[in-house]
Design a protein around this motif. Sequence first.
Motif, PDB file in Angstrom:
ATOM      1  N   ALA A  49      11.848 -22.802   6.768  1.00 28.42           N
ATOM      2  CA  ALA A  49      12.972 -23.545   6.215  1.00 28.42           C
ATOM      3  C   ALA A  49      14.033 -22.550   5.776  1.00 28.42           C
ATOM      4  N   PRO A  50      14.926 -22.138   6.690  1.00 28.25           N
ATOM      5  CA  PRO A  50      15.967 -21.182   6.300  1.00 28.25           C
ATOM      6  C   PRO A  50      16.872 -21.775   5.230  1.00 28.25           C
ATOM      7  N   THR A  51      16.967 -21.085   4.103  1.00 28.22           N
ATOM      8  CA  THR A  51      17.835 -21.564   3.028  1.00 28.22           C
ATOM      9  C   THR A  51      19.253 -21.055   3.204  1.00 28.22           C
ATOM     10  N   LEU A  52      19.424 -20.082   4.097  1.00 27.27           N
ATOM     11  CA  LEU A  52      20.746 -19.580   4.465  1.00 27.27           C
ATOM     12  C   LEU A  52      20.824 -19.484   5.972  1.00 27.27           C
ATOM     13  N   ARG A  53      22.000 -19.730   6.504  1.00 27.05           N
ATOM     14  CA  ARG A  53      22.219 -19.526   7.933  1.00 27.05           C
ATOM     15  C   ARG A  53      23.324 -18.494   8.116  1.00 27.05           C
ATOM     16  N   ILE A  54      23.125 -17.613   9.081  1.00 30.75           N
ATOM     17  CA  ILE A  54      24.209 -16.690   9.437  1.00 30.75           C
ATOM     18  C   ILE A  54      25.192 -17.438  10.316  1.00 30.75           C
ATOM     19  N   THR A  55      26.440 -17.416   9.918  1.00 26.67           N
ATOM     20  CA  THR A  55      27.471 -18.113  10.682  1.00 26.67           C
ATOM     21  C   THR A  55      28.557 -17.130  11.098  1.00 26.67           C
ATOM     22  N   HIS A  56      29.024 -17.290  12.307  1.00 28.77           N
ATOM     23  CA  HIS A  56      30.154 -16.508  12.801  1.00 28.77           C
ATOM     24  C   HIS A  56      31.374 -17.424  12.820  1.00 28.77           C
ATOM     25  N   ALA A  57      32.514 -16.853  12.590  1.00 32.24           N
ATOM     26  CA  ALA A  57      33.738 -17.656  12.635  1.00 32.24           C
ATOM     27  C   ALA A  57      33.883 -18.280  14.019  1.00 32.24           C
ATOM     28  N   PRO A 217      20.508 -13.898  -1.856  1.00 33.32           N
ATOM     29  CA  PRO A 217      21.152 -15.200  -1.713  1.00 33.32           C
ATOM     30  C   PRO A 217      20.201 -16.287  -1.209  1.00 33.32           C
ATOM     31  N   ALA A 218      19.192 -15.909  -0.425  1.00 32.36           N
ATOM     32  CA  ALA A 218      18.223 -16.902   0.048  1.00 32.36           C
ATOM     33  C   ALA A 218      17.409 -17.454  -1.118  1.00 32.36           C
ATOM     34  N   VAL A 219      17.061 -16.577  -2.059  1.00 34.50           N
ATOM     35  CA  VAL A 219      16.358 -17.033  -3.265  1.00 34.50           C
ATOM     36  C   VAL A 219      17.240 -17.999  -4.045  1.00 34.50           C
ATOM     37  N   GLU A 220      18.489 -17.585  -4.256  1.00 40.10           N
ATOM     38  CA  GLU A 220      19.414 -18.409  -5.038  1.00 40.10           C
ATOM     39  C   GLU A 220      19.671 -19.753  -4.362  1.00 40.10           C
ATOM     40  N   GLN A 240       5.645 -19.130 -10.249  1.00 41.00           N
ATOM     41  CA  GLN A 240       5.064 -18.330 -11.329  1.00 41.00           C
ATOM     42  C   GLN A 240       3.536 -18.357 -11.288  1.00 41.00           C
ATOM     43  N   ASP A 241       2.993 -19.460 -10.826  1.00 45.89           N
ATOM     44  CA  ASP A 241       1.537 -19.613 -10.836  1.00 45.89           C
ATOM     45  C   ASP A 241       1.112 -20.579  -9.741  1.00 45.89           C
ATOM     46  N   GLY A 242       0.510 -20.052  -8.692  1.00 46.51           N
ATOM     47  CA  GLY A 242      -0.008 -20.913  -7.634  1.00 46.51           C
ATOM     48  C   GLY A 242       0.472 -20.542  -6.252  1.00 46.51           C
ATOM     49  N   VAL A 243       1.745 -20.177  -6.130  1.00 49.58           N
ATOM     50  CA  VAL A 243       2.309 -19.774  -4.841  1.00 49.58           C
ATOM     51  C   VAL A 243       2.835 -18.351  -4.982  1.00 49.58           C
ATOM     52  N   GLN A 244       2.350 -17.451  -4.140  1.00 56.50           N
ATOM     53  CA  GLN A 244       2.748 -16.058  -4.219  1.00 56.50           C
ATOM     54  C   GLN A 244       4.124 -15.847  -3.608  1.00 56.50           C
ATOM     55  N   ALA A 245       5.085 -15.430  -4.421  1.00 52.87           N
ATOM     56  CA  ALA A 245       6.412 -15.067  -3.906  1.00 52.87           C
ATOM     57  C   ALA A 245       6.369 -13.635  -3.406  1.00 52.87           C
ATOM     58  N   ALA A 246       6.986 -13.391  -2.260  1.00 54.31           N
ATOM     59  CA  ALA A 246       7.025 -12.050  -1.675  1.00 54.31           C
ATOM     60  C   ALA A 246       8.468 -11.716  -1.325  1.00 54.31           C
ATOM     61  N   ALA A 247       8.977 -10.606  -1.874  1.00 52.93           N
ATOM     62  CA  ALA A 247      10.360 -10.178  -1.651  1.00 52.93           C
ATOM     63  C   ALA A 247      10.371  -8.861  -0.904  1.00 52.93           C
ATOM     64  N   VAL A 251      16.370  -5.739  -4.665  1.00 58.08           N
ATOM     65  CA  VAL A 251      17.581  -6.560  -4.703  1.00 58.08           C
ATOM     66  C   VAL A 251      17.213  -8.022  -4.465  1.00 58.08           C
ATOM     67  N   THR A 252      16.343  -8.264  -3.485  1.00 51.99           N
ATOM     68  CA  THR A 252      15.889  -9.625  -3.206  1.00 51.99           C
ATOM     69  C   THR A 252      15.067 -10.167  -4.365  1.00 51.99           C
ATOM     70  N   ALA A 253      14.293  -9.311  -5.009  1.00 53.80           N
ATOM     71  CA  ALA A 253      13.417  -9.743  -6.103  1.00 53.80           C
ATOM     72  C   ALA A 253      14.188 -10.101  -7.370  1.00 53.80           C
ATOM     73  N   ALA A 254      15.395  -9.552  -7.543  1.00 58.41           N
ATOM     74  CA  ALA A 254      16.124  -9.691  -8.807  1.00 58.41           C
ATOM     75  C   ALA A 254      16.297 -11.139  -9.281  1.00 58.41           C
ATOM     76  N   PRO A 255      16.759 -12.081  -8.427  1.00 65.22           N
ATOM     77  CA  PRO A 255      16.911 -13.456  -8.927  1.00 65.22           C
ATOM     78  C   PRO A 255      15.580 -14.145  -9.212  1.00 65.22           C
TER      79      PRO A 255
END
Length: 295
Positions: A49-57, A217-220, A240-247, A251-255
């Motif tokens: 489930a991409p939370t961000l898409r790369i878009t070109h003009a 930005p994907a995290v946000e 926080q508890d149950g699903v392991q987040a992996a960054a 920089v990705t981990a910060a948010p």
Amino acid sequence: MSDDDTQTPTGPGIRGDQLEGRRIGVTSDRRSSDLIDAFTRRGAQVLHAPTLRITHAQEDGPLLDDTRALIAARPDVLLAITGYGIRRWFEVADAGGLATDLRGALAGADILVRGPKARGGVRAVGLDDAGMSVEETTTSLVDKVLAEYPPGLSVGVQVHGYTDEVQLDRLRAVHRQVLVVAPYRWTAVDDTDERVQRLVAALCARELDAVTFTSAPAVEALLAAAEGMGVYAQVVAALQDGVQAAAVGPVTAAPLLAVGVEPIQPERFRMGALIRLVCDRLDVAAAEDVQGQRG
């Protein structure tokens, strides 16, 4: 195996059933196939489930206009942020008949790269770099410019899909000219996207073993989608508890850290290293589950 190699290693500890029965969420768009293929080869089910898409003009006119301005300025320094961005920039410049002029304008500049992938992109277009940031971050790269170069220069910046205005302002405060080129942009996917809805629902139900992030930005964007669906607190609690987040790196981990989530991070900030870390962590967790059942 190189840092970015995502082919299944043949060394000890890697098995085709290593992730059998595991479910992993993948939030990236570009290069998502690398993650998906690596996990599925090891037996995992992947929810993409991409939370961000790369878009070109739709038209590359603005990028070509910015390129002409940079050629005319002949910058003293160029900051190369991403390998993909450098390659796409030159592809567009070539199609617009500007590649030779662009290469000539940059031949006299000190090209500083954020990390190895940006260095590879610079070399792929026939140029070389004059140094790399210490921490492989945009902030560290700007630190390098401000510490090692005199003020009043013309500085070009190839930005990635998420423009860090704070860092650009740091450069503008010291140098007479800062020229920005953006070969691509990231567009957030909102909570109406069915794939994001499924990912958020799976997180809330703790039906995933892990979820991977390769950009801040994907995290946000995921957290914003969860907020739009009214389940922000549940998603944060699951991470926080149950699903392991992996960054992929700090920089990705910060948010994630900002909301109290402690993600795992590879020592080297590469896709291949992230894949190995997730596989190893889930493999160990599976062994601990078996041991606990026997005990």
